[in-house]
Structure formats: structure tokens, C-alpha cells
Design a protein around this motif. Structure first.
Motif, short mmCIF file in Angstrom:
data_model
loop_
_atom_site.label_atom_id
_atom_site.label_comp_id
_atom_site.label_asym_id
_atom_site.label_seq_id
_atom_site.Cartn_x
_atom_site.Cartn_y
_atom_site.Cartn_z
N GLY A 60 2.90 -6.42 -1.71
CA GLY A 60 2.95 -6.92 -0.34
C GLY A 60 3.92 -6.12 0.52
O GLY A 60 3.62 -5.76 1.67
N LEU A 61 5.09 -5.81 -0.05
CA LEU A 61 6.07 -5.00 0.68
C LEU A 61 5.53 -3.60 0.94
O LEU A 61 5.73 -3.04 2.02
N GLN A 62 4.85 -3.03 -0.06
CA GLN A 62 4.29 -1.70 0.11
C GLN A 62 3.17 -1.69 1.14
O GLN A 62 2.99 -0.69 1.84
N TYR A 63 2.43 -2.80 1.22
CA TYR A 63 1.34 -2.87 2.20
C TYR A 63 1.89 -2.92 3.62
O TYR A 63 1.40 -2.23 4.52
N ILE A 64 2.93 -3.73 3.83
CA ILE A 64 3.52 -3.86 5.17
C ILE A 64 4.42 -2.69 5.49
O ILE A 64 4.44 -2.19 6.62
N PHE A 65 5.18 -2.22 4.50
CA PHE A 65 6.12 -1.09 4.69
C PHE A 65 5.75 0.02 3.71
O PHE A 65 6.29 0.08 2.59
N PRO A 66 4.83 0.91 4.08
CA PRO A 66 4.40 1.98 3.17
C PRO A 66 5.54 2.87 2.68
O PRO A 66 5.38 3.58 1.68
N ILE A 67 6.69 2.84 3.35
CA ILE A 67 7.82 3.66 2.89
C ILE A 67 8.25 3.27 1.48
O ILE A 67 8.76 4.09 0.72
N PHE A 68 8.03 1.99 1.10
CA PHE A 68 8.35 1.55 -0.25
C PHE A 68 7.37 2.12 -1.28
O PHE A 68 7.64 2.09 -2.48
N GLU A 69 6.23 2.63 -0.79
CA GLU A 69 5.25 3.21 -1.70
C GLU A 69 5.56 4.68 -1.96
O GLU A 69 5.59 5.13 -3.10
N TRP A 70 5.80 5.46 -0.87
CA TRP A 70 6.04 6.88 -1.07
C TRP A 70 7.52 7.21 -1.24
O TRP A 70 7.86 8.28 -1.76
N GLY A 71 8.40 6.29 -0.84
CA GLY A 71 9.84 6.54 -0.95
C GLY A 71 10.33 6.83 -2.37
O GLY A 71 11.07 7.81 -2.59
#
Length: 653
Positions: A60-71
Motif C-alpha cells: 500500500g505504501l509503495q502504491y501511494i509513494f513509489p519512492i518506497f519501491e525504487w528507493g
């Protein structure tokens, strides 16, 4: 069309297949599936299925804040690339930000504020790796035009500033709402031809507006149309300042030369990217050393140091101009969305990755809502800045963070250096940037490809240039919607013939060697059947039958016996369409003909079944393919069976 080469399909009726009726679904389930396909075609929740709560939270966090996905995957190699790209686009963002803020009749410092906070928000929430966030000329012009009609920015600058913040807030709210409600398809009503014409018209208007700065005029029309601008320019010939004009054309030539060099050699993209900043530096040095500001060359003046002050208390929700700010916010918000998403998708295609349009809307909306509370006005993803970011080799959205940090340093320490920046240089920067938006080559391509799209494009262009930005937008959207309605209201119906030595049936207009089938008229309906086109289709089918019977009488061929409707392209049908088919059935019955349906889809079969139209037509006269339908009709013709009797035929099937 002759029939000498016609090869009769198999007349083995036992090989014919009946069209199945889909099993009935509960209304709520059917409605749920329809809504899901309309608003959630990408099924964003599928990744959350069968996941533990901790994993769902992370997703959910990655969906709303993609920075948590690529960070977490970020590395030193990415940092090097993003650092170069960020510094490069900052050199473009700083002079453009100041220029576009003046275009919006706002204090120049707001252009720098708007290049600091919004890029940070987008870096956390945006899904594009290449989009560089900032102010844009078209949205700036729209803001000045729509708010300027109500409040004069020179006479009441404080109120105008507050209205600009408020319209930015509503633009962000509208953008985010579209994303949350999955209504992004609304933006698709701005067709490619519409955007080409509108952008070219807006660019032309923006260039005309810069004549004020180029000629050094103090007073200028608030109108944006060509006639008002020309009248304002040529009624003040005695106030033209040749010093300003010479300086403006020199820097405009330099900027265009830099762009030309970068186009000829893409590896030299940095020349074009750095040209605006070097123009500001050289122009400021020239004015400082020659004291040109005392000889008719206008300068920016003092820019205060410091980061964005809060503006949440400046939002004018209680203003009598609230309706104007809402209208301005919605119009500028839609234009900003269309430009930003189109730019993001273009560069994503080059790098072969996907961006979520609804997530982009949420990101744009949130950065404008936050921006309106921190002394920023409307921002999006401009093409010029994003192209520089792409060519500079950016790897992630972190290049926006680098750009924001560079702007922050400028705000904290370097703003006094812009005191002597001549306004004519800013006008030259805007003109050079806008000339790239006048895509005359694409307009010529539209003319050769689709005349109606060219008409839409030119309608938008003429409306913007000779009316206003809002009028041009309304004309463009109206023409696009008109075309859409014409497609729905006047669908194509085609006469099909048999391709020699095959079981394939195609349009006799497209394939001249396709042969008419003796005694059979095959018509293809090329669109869903709705209330808007039902009457037209009924009349058109009747005319096809009349024309075919006249042709057969003239040529002396065998009389018409069967009418086959190929419904493979009819994705859906409403009650008006059902009534239309009933009337067509009655019409062909009165003429002594037989109506046959080929390849109706599942939704169509459900409606035919519920309306009892299948019983009226006879299920034995509904086939999976045109070939099977023709084979059945030929079987009846060659066994000399009376065409109005179907009981024995039904039993055989």
C-alpha cells in the motif's frame, strides 16, 4: 460484381454451429463487473490478494509513494546519473520559472518557489522516472487570462496572488479527485489533434504577449487574441525602445542557435539546456556593466531571499471571486494533466516501462495542493524540461530532488544576482521555448492522414489565436466530441463479398475482387447499436436492400432471397437497437426475404434472448460465422426450399 469465381461453401448443415447464449448473471454481479472494467481496468488491487497484513501495508505504501519501491534499490550509479540530470534541468528550471511566473502576472520569485516544493512531492508520489516537474507556459497564460478578466494584477496584486493560490488549490483538488475516483478517462477527450492545435495556438499567443517585453512597453492589452495584441503594439509605436528590441533579438537568436545545434547533435543537448541560464547571466552582466536599465531596458529588480513562505492562510475561500478560481482551477488542471500524462507516457514508452495514469493524477493533485499552501502556483511535467531530463540520462525521479535542492540553494543565497536580469531576456527565453510547441509538421501530417482531425486541430488553433485560450479549448473539445458522436450516430455498414477460392468475406469496396454471393446480401454493421444510431441503421439497411434488388434486376441475375447481418463488430445493443432489429425483420418479411444473423456477441445474444427476438428470427437462422450462414442459405437455395418455411430446416439442424 460478377460471381463467376465464387466458390460455394460447404452445404453440410450438420457442420453448422449454433451461437450459444451466455449463462445469466445476477444483476449486482454484472453491474460490479461493468464498473470494475470501467474504473479499474488495470485491477490495482490484484497484488494485495492472498498477502499477509504486513505485506499489504508495504504494498500500500509503495502504491501511494513509489519512492518506497525504487528507493531501496537506489545505488551510486543511479545517483551519478540523477545528479547530472538534476543540475542540468535546474539550469533550465530557474530562468524558465522566473519567466513563466511573469507570464502569469505573478511575482517572479513564485517561479522559483514552484520549482522547489512540487518536485519534492512528485519525487515521492510520481510513477515516471523521466518527468521533470515545474511551471508551464500554457497554464501560466491560462491563469493570467482567466483571473485577469476579473482582477487586475497591477491594480490589486495581493488579491490576484491569493486568487492564483486558490485556483492552484482547486486544480490540485480536481486532479487528485480524478485519480482517486479513477476518472482519468475524462482527460482522453482531449484528442491528439486537439492538443496539437491547442498547444500551437497557446504558443502563438504566448509569443505575441512577449512583444511587450521585447519592445520595452510599459502598458499592454490584457486580451490574448491576435487583434488585441496587434492593436496594442502598433498604437504605441512611439514608445518602442530599440535598445530592448536589439537585445531581445540577439538573445533569441542565441537561444534558437543553441537549440538547432542540440537537434543536429543530440549528444550536445546540454548546450540547449544551459542556454537560458547563460542568457540570464550574460544579460545581467551586460545591464550591470553598461547601466542599460537607465536607457530603457527593464530589469526584474529585487528578489527576496529565503524559502517558500506558507500561504495556506492566503487561500481565498471566502472571496466573491470563488467561482472564478474554481473554474480557473478546473480548466488549468485538465490542461496540466493532459500535458503531464502525455509527456510521462511518451518517455516511458522509450524506456519500456509503465506509468499509472491515475497515480500520476494523484501525484499532480497532491503536489499542487501542497504547492498552493507553500506559495506555489500550478505545476505539471513540461515537455522541454522532461526532454532535457531524459537526454541527460536520469535514472529515477530523484533528479527532481536534485533540481529542487539546486533551486533551494538559489533561493537561499543567489536571488540577489537576478536583480539586473533584463525582462527582454526572459521574453526571449519564453519565445524560444514556445516556438518548439508550434508543431506545423504534425499539422501537415494530420492533413494527409485525416482531414477531420486536421479540422479539429485548426479549430483549436484559430479559436485560441483569434478568440481566447478558453474559446479555443471549447472549440477543440466540441469538435472532438462531435466527431465521437458522428462515429456513434453514423456507423459504417459494408457490403461483404467472398474472396475467391476461400471462405473469407470482406468489403467489396476494399477488395474489388470479392464476389457477391448469388441471391444473398451480406451486410456488416461496424459499431454497437444504440438509440443514437438505431434509426439510421434501419434506414441504411433498407436502402442497401433496395440498391441490391435494383442491381440484380438490371444485371438479370437471380433475385435476392436472404439478408445476412454480420454482427461481429456489434459489441453491445440497447432496447432501441432491439426494436430496430424487430423492424428490420418485419421489413424483410414484407419483401419476402429471410433475415439471418452471423456472429452476434455474448452481450447481444443475452439481449436478443431476453427480448424474445431469437424466437422471432428463429435460432436456426443465427450462425457463428458468415461462412456458415452463407452455406446454410445456399443449402436452402439449392434444395429449392421455400424460403419462408423453416420447420424442416430447423429439424435438420
Amino acid at each position: 460484381m460478377g460471381n463467376a469465381d465464387y466458390v460455394y461453401p460447404s452445404t453440410n448443415v450438420e457442420c453448422a454451429h449454433r451461437v450459444a447464449i451466455p449463462p445469466p448473471q445476477p444483476f449486482l454481479k454484472s453491474l460490479k463487473n461493468s464498473l470494475k472494467e470501467t474504473f479499474f481496468p488495470d485491477d490495482p488491487l490484484r497484488q494485495f490478494k492472498n498477502q499477509p497484513p504486513s505485506r499489504k501495508l508495504k504494498l500500500g505504501l509503495q502504491y501511494i509513494f513509489p519512492i518506497f519501491e525504487w528507493g531501496p534499490r537506489y545505488n551510486l550509479e543511479f545517483l551519478k546519473s540523477d545528479l547530472v540530470a538534476g543540475i542540468t534541468i535546474a539550469s533550465l528550471a530557474i530562468p524558465q520559472g522566473i519567466s513563466y511566473a511573469r507570464l502569469a502576472n505573478l511575482p517572479p520569485i513564485l517561479g522559483l518557489y514552484s520549482s522547489f516544493i512540487p518536485p519534492l512531492v512528485y519525487a515521492m508520489m510520481g510513477s515516471s522516472r523521466d518527468l521533470a516537474v515545474g511551471t508551464v507556459a500554457v497554464a501560466s497564460l491560462l491563469t493570467a487570462s482567466m483571473l485577469g478578466n476579473e482582477v487586475n494584477a497591477n491594480e490589486n496584486p495581493t488579491l490576484y496572488l491569493h486568487l492564483a493560490f486558490t485556483s492552484t488549490f482547486f486544480a490540485g483538488l480536481f486532479q487528485a479527485a480524478l485519480g482517486f475516483l479513477r476518472l482519468g478517462f475524462i482527460v482522453d477527450f482531449l484528442s491528439h489533434a486537439t492538443i496539437v492545435g491547442f498547444m500551437a495556438g497557446a504558443a502563438t499567443v504566448v509569443c505575441l504577449q512577449q512583444l511587450k517585453g521585447i519592445l520595452g512597453l510599459d502598458h499592454f492589452t490584457h486580451g490574448t487574441d491576435l487583434i488585441s495584441v496587434m492593436r496594442s503594439v502598433f498604437t504605441q509605436t512611439h514608445k518602442w525602445r530599440w535598445e530592448s528590441a536589439v537585445l531581445g533579438f540577439v538573445f533569441l537568436f542565441y537561444l534558437l542557435l543553441a537549440r538547432y545545434s542540440s537537434k543536429r547533435r543530440p549528444k550536445l543537448f546540454w548546450i540547449s539546456a544551459m542556454a537560458p541560464l547563460t542568457s540570464v547571466i550574460l544579460g545581467s552582466l551586460f545591464v550591470y556593466l553598461t547601466h542599460a536599465e537607465k536607457n530603457g531596458v527593464q530589469v526584474i529588480g529585487e528578489l527576496k531571499k529565503g524559502l517558500n513562505p506558507p500561504s495556506i492562510m492566503d487561500l481565498a475561500f471566502g472571496s466573491p471571486y470563488l467561482t472564478t478560481t474554481i473554474r480557473t482551477g478546473i480548466v488549468t488542471g485538465v490542461i496540466a494533466l493532459a500535458e503531464g500524462i502525455a509527456v510521462g507516457r511518451s518517455f516511458a514508452m522509450f524506456k519500456n516501462y509503465h506509468i499509472d495514469g491515475n497515480k500520476e493524477m494523484i501525484a499532480f493533485g497532491m503536489m499542487n495542493v501542497v504547492g498552493s499552501c507553500t506559495s506555489c502556483y500550478l505545476t505539471t511535467g513540461p515537455f522541454s524540461r522532461s526532454a532535457v531530463n531524459f537526454n541527460a540520462g536520469c535514472k529515477t525521479a530523484a533528479s527532481n530532488i536534485v533540481m529542487a535542492l539546486a533551486v533551494m540553494i538559489t533561493l537561499l543565497f543567489l536571488t540577489p544576482l537576478f536583480h539586473y536580469t533584463p525582462l527582454v531576456v526572459l521574453s526571449s527565453i519564453i519565445i524560444a521555448a514556445m516556438l518548439g510547441l508550434i508543431n506545423y509538421e504534425e499539422a501537415i501530417h494530420l492533413w494527409h492522414l485525416d482531414k477531420f482531425d486536421f479540422l479539429v486541430c485548426m479549430g483549436a488553433y484559430v479559436g485560441v489565436v483569434f478568440g481566447s485560450v478558453e474559446i479555443g479549448l471549447v472549440i477543440a473539445v466540441a469538435l472532438s466530441v462531435l466527431r465521437l458522436l458522428l462515429f456513434v450516430a453514423r456507423p459504417r455498414t459494408l457490403v461483404l463479398g467472398n474472396i475467391p477460392n476461400s471462405m473469407i468475406y470482406r468489403s467489396v469496396h476494399q477488395y474489388p475482387n470479392a464476389n457477391n454471393v448469388p441471391g444473398i446480401l451480406i451486410l456488416e454493421i461496424d459499431a454497437p447499436i444504440y438509440f443514437a444510431n438505431a434509426s439510421y441503421l434501419r434506414e441504411r439497411i433498407s436502402r442497401w436492400i433496395d440498391e441490391e434488388e435494383d442491381r440484380l434486376k438490371t444485371s438479370g441475375e437471380s433475385s435476392l432471397q436472404y439478408v445476412i447481418l454480420d454482427m461481429g463488430a456489434v459489441g453491445n445493443i440497447d432496447t432501441s437497437g432491439i426494436s430496430m432489429l424487430e423492424e428490420v425483420k418485419k421489413t424483410v418479411d414484407r419483401r419476402g426475404l429471410k433475415l439471418v444473423l452471423a456472429n452476434p456477441g455474448g452481450e447481444v445474444m443475452k439481449k436478443l434472448n431476453k427480448s424474445k427476438l431469437i424466437e422471432l428470427i428463429g435460432q436456426e437462422w443465427i450462425y457463428l460465422t458468415v461462412g456458415e450462414a452463407v452455406g446454410a442459405c445456399n443449402y436452402m437455395l439449392h434444395t429449392c426450399k421455400p424460403k419462408n418455411e423453416s420447420e424442416t430446416w430447423s429439424n435438420n439442424v
